[in-house]
Scaffold this motif. Sequence first.
Motif, mmCIF file in Angstrom:
data_model
loop_
_atom_site.group_PDB
_atom_site.id
_atom_site.type_symbol
_atom_site.label_atom_id
_atom_site.label_comp_id
_atom_site.label_asym_id
_atom_site.label_seq_id
_atom_site.Cartn_x
_atom_site.Cartn_y
_atom_site.Cartn_z
ATOM 1 N N UNK A 210 -4.902 -27.790 -7.788
ATOM 2 C CA UNK A 210 -5.719 -28.994 -7.956
ATOM 3 C C UNK A 210 -4.938 -30.087 -8.665
ATOM 4 N N UNK A 211 -4.227 -29.727 -9.724
ATOM 5 C CA UNK A 211 -3.443 -30.721 -10.454
ATOM 6 C C UNK A 211 -2.323 -31.300 -9.601
ATOM 7 N N UNK A 212 -1.734 -30.454 -8.760
ATOM 8 C CA UNK A 212 -0.581 -30.880 -7.969
ATOM 9 C C UNK A 212 -0.995 -31.686 -6.740
ATOM 10 N N UNK A 213 -2.159 -31.372 -6.172
ATOM 11 C CA UNK A 213 -2.506 -31.937 -4.870
ATOM 12 C C UNK A 213 -3.703 -32.877 -4.885
ATOM 13 N N UNK A 214 -4.328 -33.045 -6.018
ATOM 14 C CA UNK A 214 -5.461 -33.960 -6.088
ATOM 15 C C UNK A 214 -5.012 -35.385 -5.778
ATOM 16 N N UNK A 215 -5.938 -36.180 -5.260
ATOM 17 C CA UNK A 215 -5.658 -37.599 -5.023
ATOM 18 C C UNK A 215 -5.724 -38.333 -6.364
ATOM 19 N N UNK A 216 -4.640 -39.020 -6.706
ATOM 20 C CA UNK A 216 -4.569 -39.751 -7.969
ATOM 21 C C UNK A 216 -4.627 -41.245 -7.701
ATOM 22 N N UNK A 217 -5.368 -41.941 -8.516
ATOM 23 C CA UNK A 217 -5.431 -43.401 -8.444
ATOM 24 C C UNK A 217 -4.973 -43.971 -9.781
#
Length: 690
Positions: A210-217
């Motif tokens: 989740x930390x590696x592949x989550x969408x970040x804005x």
Amino acid sequence: MQGDWIWRKGDAKADEYVQFYTDFAYNGGKCDLKLCVDGMFCVYVNGKIAGFGKYPDYPKYRVEEEIDLSGFVKIGTNRLSIVAWYIGESFFTYSPGEAGLIFELSGDNGILSQSDSAVQCRLAPDYSSYLKRKITLQLGFSYRYDSTKEDEWMIPGKKESGFTSAQVKDLPKNFHKRPVMRLCTKEPLPERIIQQGTFREGKFETAGERLLRASLAFVPPAEMFGTKKMYYTLDEPLQMCSEEDGMYLIVDLGHEEAGYLHLDFTVDETCELEIGYGQHIADGRVRTYIDERNFTFEYRAKKGRNVFTDYFRRLGGRYLQIFFHTKKVLLRRATVIPVYYPVRRRKKKIEDGLHRLIYDISVRTLELCMHDHYEDTPWREQSFYTMDSRNQILFGYTAFEGTEYARAGLRMFAEARRPDGLLTLCCPQGEASDYPIPYFSLMYILAVAEYSEHTGDLSLAEEVFEVMCGILENFESRIGTGGLIQNYADPKIWDFYEWTDGMDGPTHESSLDAPLNGFYLIAAKKFGRICELLSKEDGGTGKTAEKVRKACGQFFVAEKGLYKTFIGKPEHYSELTNSLFVVAGVPNEKQTDFILDKLAQNENGMVKISASHSIFKYDAMLVRGEKYRNVIIHEVEERYTRMLRAGATSFWETDHGSEDFDRAGSLCHGWSSVPIYVFERFGLCPDDQA
């Protein structure tokens, strides 16, 4: 140590946290705690942390911890609280026994308290037991902590629910004293927020994914923090706000470090946190998930202020990535409390500025890989390998004062003997003892010999003599009709030599490997030296080694003037193979000169030697004394300056840095501190007598 082995009633299971407490009267004077546990522990007195950490041991070789509690107790009634973590499953860093805790608390006039059936215990409600979420095969389990389940069980006079009398267990009480000093901590590191924003998680199984592949804005600091600063340091509380469902931070600790996670923040509601850590930031986020390696922890925050330090799991790296599943956070700290072994550096006088920098970072790398014993890397493994530790111990004689640390590690490795005479890959290591690297066992003999030579202490060699004999007997039993040692070609044994092309295995093919024979010859020579020092017979190893040395001529290819790496595999030439044979005295004088001249050339038609194993290349070139001095020093300058220019604050596992091993290369690896050895051999780091 008096007291009984105790645990909670019922069958213990792997990854289990149990809380114990007992009240005792204190009237002044000393207050010493002795204890032992299978797994790890944290000790509290009246709710304050007073001790943590367990020297790695075996069920058959238990090490007793001793902690001075005098600075934590008060006159009158006190409460001793212990949280014990039974890991219970084999890893490269842990050999499981039966769940149990034993302790004795003594004062000036005798026993103040001890473990028995009167001690109260319960399954810990805050640490989640039985999750069994692995970080790596080496490190073992991660954890989940729930601060909403905290109560006042550590405070004298408080009686919380769920506690029952402990169950006494019939376990052996043969203990060994801790052979080295206890670890120490420093003040929390100053952190810097280098990226922030909101996230949208996908449906991934683990926190690492989740930390590696989550969408970040990305959200600019002015919007999220109310500040125009580009980067934010937590020198004062930081208010974070977002209209989205969750916020993320990436925190830079400034340099590679090893220590305990420390959080201090306030939230307006109960919420979840996911915390990742690592060495790499090249992907725009921390590499929290690499080939099922899951570098994360989970935390459930209570409404209000949360102050949390985990003293069970030491983490290594430079960066933290945190997901807050809430819209508002008052953040005070998100950092690491450094933990270190209190070693004393030798003062050195190094005139050249570049050499000074390379030397200092080499020593710093060693220190980061130096806890209860040497370890390969504080990030992904924290494992005690004989090859890695042989380098580290050898470099440590130059860098540090005292030799008890080296002796303790070498003594513990004697407990890692397998039935076939080889040593397990790591120490301590449980049932997961398959895949030993055969020549690593030979490195143990080198390390014992070097300890004897550097310290003049022969007691260790005497104590582990039979272990060394068993190692050599294993290799000598594999000598075939051609006089060479056959490789193992066993799916449960790793025919590894170094991290370079063609040398890293594994292979199940039967072959004759020059490095295996070269390492044996070097170890046999060192063993002969040990026998001389101890006035013992070598059991025929000297004569056997001479036959192997002569047989190694079969690897020589006259038209190239070099020794090939294998017989029975495609043609392969390496700097390591030819270096080992020079050190072992296999080539004649003319052949030696030709090989050394080749090794001195940048392009020599051989697979280049790795940073960690370059020590063997330099030992080969030192056969000719100062002749190749400038070549060696230049190569060290070039290799390590390349790391420094890439921003290294500690030295890497291999030359490829973080991109090696499918982007899991370690950026802090003690076995690569070779410059210490080179500078010492050429007199470039003399002791400062001022």
